[in-house]
Design a protein around this motif. Structure first.
Motif, PDB file in Angstrom:
ATOM      1  N   PRO A  39      40.175  40.489  32.814  1.00 40.93           N
ATOM      2  CA  PRO A  39      40.481  40.698  34.290  1.00 40.93           C
ATOM      3  C   PRO A  39      38.947  39.398  34.077  1.00 40.93           C
ATOM      4  N   ARG A  40      39.243  38.310  35.709  1.00 38.32           N
ATOM      5  CA  ARG A  40      38.668  37.469  36.024  1.00 38.32           C
ATOM      6  C   ARG A  40      37.623  38.111  36.882  1.00 38.32           C
ATOM      7  N   LEU A  41      37.723  39.129  37.174  1.00 34.37           N
ATOM      8  CA  LEU A  41      36.634  40.428  38.082  1.00 34.37           C
ATOM      9  C   LEU A  41      36.408  41.628  37.720  1.00 34.37           C
ATOM     10  N   VAL A  42      36.108  42.279  38.031  1.00 31.62           N
ATOM     11  CA  VAL A  42      35.775  43.410  37.656  1.00 31.62           C
ATOM     12  C   VAL A  42      35.285  44.053  38.833  1.00 31.62           C
ATOM     13  N   VAL A  43      36.273  44.759  40.187  1.00 31.93           N
ATOM     14  CA  VAL A  43      35.159  45.200  41.305  1.00 31.93           C
ATOM     15  C   VAL A  43      35.029  46.844  41.546  1.00 31.93           C
ATOM     16  N   GLY A 300      35.131  35.855  39.864  1.00 33.70           N
ATOM     17  CA  GLY A 300      36.438  35.337  39.178  1.00 33.70           C
ATOM     18  C   GLY A 300      37.723  33.272  39.379  1.00 33.70           C
ATOM     19  N   THR A 305      34.806  36.784  33.478  1.00 32.16           N
ATOM     20  CA  THR A 305      34.794  37.521  34.159  1.00 32.16           C
ATOM     21  C   THR A 305      33.024  38.139  34.856  1.00 32.16           C
ATOM     22  N   LEU A 347      41.693  39.600  47.743  1.00 30.73           N
ATOM     23  CA  LEU A 347      41.470  39.250  46.033  1.00 30.73           C
ATOM     24  C   LEU A 347      42.588  38.514  45.758  1.00 30.73           C
ATOM     25  N   VAL A 351      41.504  35.138  43.923  1.00 26.82           N
ATOM     26  CA  VAL A 351      41.107  35.707  42.123  1.00 26.82           C
ATOM     27  C   VAL A 351      42.293  35.603  41.450  1.00 26.82           C
ATOM     28  N   LYS A 355      45.022  39.863  38.779  1.00 26.06           N
ATOM     29  CA  LYS A 355      43.650  38.461  37.313  1.00 26.06           C
ATOM     30  C   LYS A 355      42.508  39.722  37.945  1.00 26.06           C
ATOM     31  N   TYR A 356      42.348  40.899  38.672  1.00 25.90           N
ATOM     32  CA  TYR A 356      41.328  41.483  38.517  1.00 25.90           C
ATOM     33  C   TYR A 356      41.810  42.884  38.132  1.00 25.90           C
ATOM     34  N   THR A 357      40.807  43.602  38.395  1.00 26.28           N
ATOM     35  CA  THR A 357      40.553  45.408  37.872  1.00 26.28           C
ATOM     36  C   THR A 357      39.190  45.647  39.008  1.00 26.28           C
TER      37      THR A 357
END
Length: 557
Positions: A39-43, A300, A305, A347, A351, A355-357
């Motif tokens: 993923p590009r970003l983990v939230v 992201g 990541t 997001l 993002v 593309k994010y988790t």
């Protein structure tokens, strides 16, 4: 007015993000991650004080495009996620989620603890070597993660790509922002109730980044408090999910004359912004800062990541004051659901959808208010810890002639002055035995034993492991108390948490987005499995003290 402020602020930040697009495109070589595989970003989302059963109890009230419904219907729910240690409190929970381990290893044995080496109470994220940044005289800013003894999953992400990933922690509470973000974070920001500013410490920066200054200049807290706290639903709907709005056993955080919803949050002369934290507006403020961070830090936006650690502190303040069966807690979760939905919409737009988790869990759950329990003929009661210390010391002095031996009653443990015992060459075994017998006569005690005998005391293995997992010699006490079900250390109003029982230790765990299957499971998993699951998703090393296992059923192959 608030919407105009938010739109204006986000517009400025969006322009800043657009202006850097060309420079980002020129840095393609920075990319070290194949974004088809990560993923590009983990939230990471931690709801401070959330019982798992809220997901089911309040499900009919959640909107189709809200955060909870979206995660439940499109992601994966681990319905039987447990905390694997005691005490179940904020600092331990945030640390456990992100380190994949327990207090016996990561060292955060409570929100505070009595340190036998320093001979004083220590706050979990205190750091007297740093100063607050962002508000004049911000004494609450003397904070850092130095008391955390292991790495976090955020640290491991940073190390995995030579510190190219950006990691930011955000919460109203300092410990909710600092501990999840780890030792090597790009920034952690928390709320200074006196000034209404988000602040940090010199551990991170000598001065606030410009984007945080700009956010503070918008004075959103002042605008939110002028709106007051109004109900979302008709009265008859609340009565389907909670008791009557006005109860004598509920707290009165907004003043003695404000006994039920709606609440006037108007600030008095020279009054700060503390009331805001005990309302759903605290969640709104947290989301707005999180969105500003994503834009300003360009999270992201490249081939690396990033990680955003967001903790919602307001549910804890609301829950402590009013309890799980209050109109206020129902209203809080209705509004939090909406805020989470708006954050996911943001997001998706910035993002990219898919593309994010995101994962969502809680640092702990909560007990019902003892007054509520008594009202409904359920077991429960109170422990007055200050009075208990005085009574214990009097009993020890009468029996052994030793004065003021008990120095703290923290995290449900009796802490002795160990140096005094050594200097007197006192019979520790006899004193321990006396204290156990003394405590077992108390109405609120289910069990008590010397902490040196955790692994040999007669009790279920599951409970023994939880007690052992929370014990670290220099940060833990000498006698472990196990309160009866429904008992809390507190006063006549409100409630708290911290025990091993399911009402304190059964927490939600939701997964959503990139790499996540759709489904749910009743298989028992633990809080400390979250970090290793994230590590497996990202294909990086798990945190240094990790004892958890990846929850394989959550992840796509």
């Amino acid at each position: 007015m608030l919407n105009q402020q938010i739109k204006s602020g986000l517009g400025i930040l969006a322009m800043l993000a657009i202006s850097t697009t060309n420079s980002l495109e020129a840095q393609k070589s920075k990319a070290v991650t194949n974004l088809d595989k990560a993923p590009r970003l983990v939230v990471g989302i931690v709801v401070d004080q959330m019982r798992w059963d809220y997901l089911e109890r309040f499900a009919p009230l959640f909107k189709s495009n809200g955060g909870f419904n979206r995660m439940m219907s499109q992601g994966f729910s681990n319905d039987n996620c447990q905390i694997g240690y005691t005490p179940s409190v904020t600092a331990c929970g945030h640390t456990g989620i992100y380190t994949g381990t327990v207090p016996a290893i990561h060292g955060i044995t409570g929100n505070a603890w009595y340190d036998t080496q320093l001979k004083r109470n220590v706050y979990c994220s205190e750091d007297r070597t740093v100063d607050g940044v962002g508000a004049a005289g911000a004494s609450d800013g003397k904070m850092s993660p130095k008391n955390m003894l292991t790495t976090s999953i955020a640290d491991e992400l940073r190390m995995a790509n030579n510190f190219k990933s950006k990691v930011v922690g955000i919460a109203l509470k300092d410990r909710g922002a600092i501990l999840p973000a780890g030792h090597s974070a790009n920034g952690a920001y928390w709320f200074d109730a006196k000034s209404g500013n988000f602040i940090t410490s010199t551990y991170y920066y000598k001065e606030l980044p410009n984007w945080v200054k700009q956010f503070n200049d918008r004075q959103i807290p002042d605008s939110l408090m002028k709106l007051g706290w109004k109900k979302s639903l008709a009265d008859d709907v609340y009565l389907q999910y909670a008791t009557a709005d006005e109860k004598n056993y509920e707290g009165k955080p907004f003043g003695a004359n404000q006994r039920k919803m709606p609440y006037d949050l108007t600030r008095g002369a020279n009054e700060g912004f503390g009331k805001l934290s005990t309302t759903p507006w605290g969640n709104t403020l947290t989301v707005e800062l999180a969105k500003a961070a994503v834009l300003a830090e360009e999270m992201g936006k490249d081939g690396v990541t990033d990680m955003l650690a967001v903790s919602f502190s307001s549910p804890d303040y609301v829950g402590h004051s009013f309890g799980p069966n209050s109109w206020e807690i129902v209203d809080n979760y209705i509004k939090l659901d909406e805020e989470l939905g708006r954050m996911f919409d943001f997001l998706d737009a910035t993002v990219g959808k898919g593309k994010y988790t995101a994962f969502l869990s809680a640092d702990h759950a909560v007990a019902h208010v003892p007054g509520f329990m008594k009202e409904n003929k359920l077991p429960g009661g109170l422990l007055d810890d200050k009075a208990a210390i005085s009574e214990m010391n009097a009993a020890i002095k009468a029996k052994f002639g030793i004065d003021k031996l008990v120095v703290s009653l923290t995290n449900y443990q009796v802490h002795f002055n160990r140096d005094l015992l050594d200097s007197l060459n006192a019979d520790r075994k006899a004193i321990n035995q006396f204290m156990v017998h003394y405590l077992m006569k108390k109405e609120y005690i289910l069990n008590a034993f010397p902490t040196s005998e955790i692994l040999t005391s007669p009790m279920p293995q599951y409970l023994r492991e939880k007690m052992a997992n929370g014990f670290l010699y220099n940060r833990s006490g000498d006698i472990q108390m196990v309160l009866k079900s429904g008992y809390i250390d507190g006063g006549a109003t409100g409630t708290t948490h911290g025990l091993w029982y399911s009402y304190d230790a059964h927490i939600p765990l939701l997964w959503y987005g990139f790499g996540i299957k759709q489904g749910r499971s009743n298989k028992r998993v633990f809080m400390h499995d979250i970090a290793s699951t994230v590590a497996s998703l990202l294909k990086i090393q798990e945190p240094s003290g990790n004892i958890g296992n990846p929850i394989e059923e959550v992840l796509k192959k």
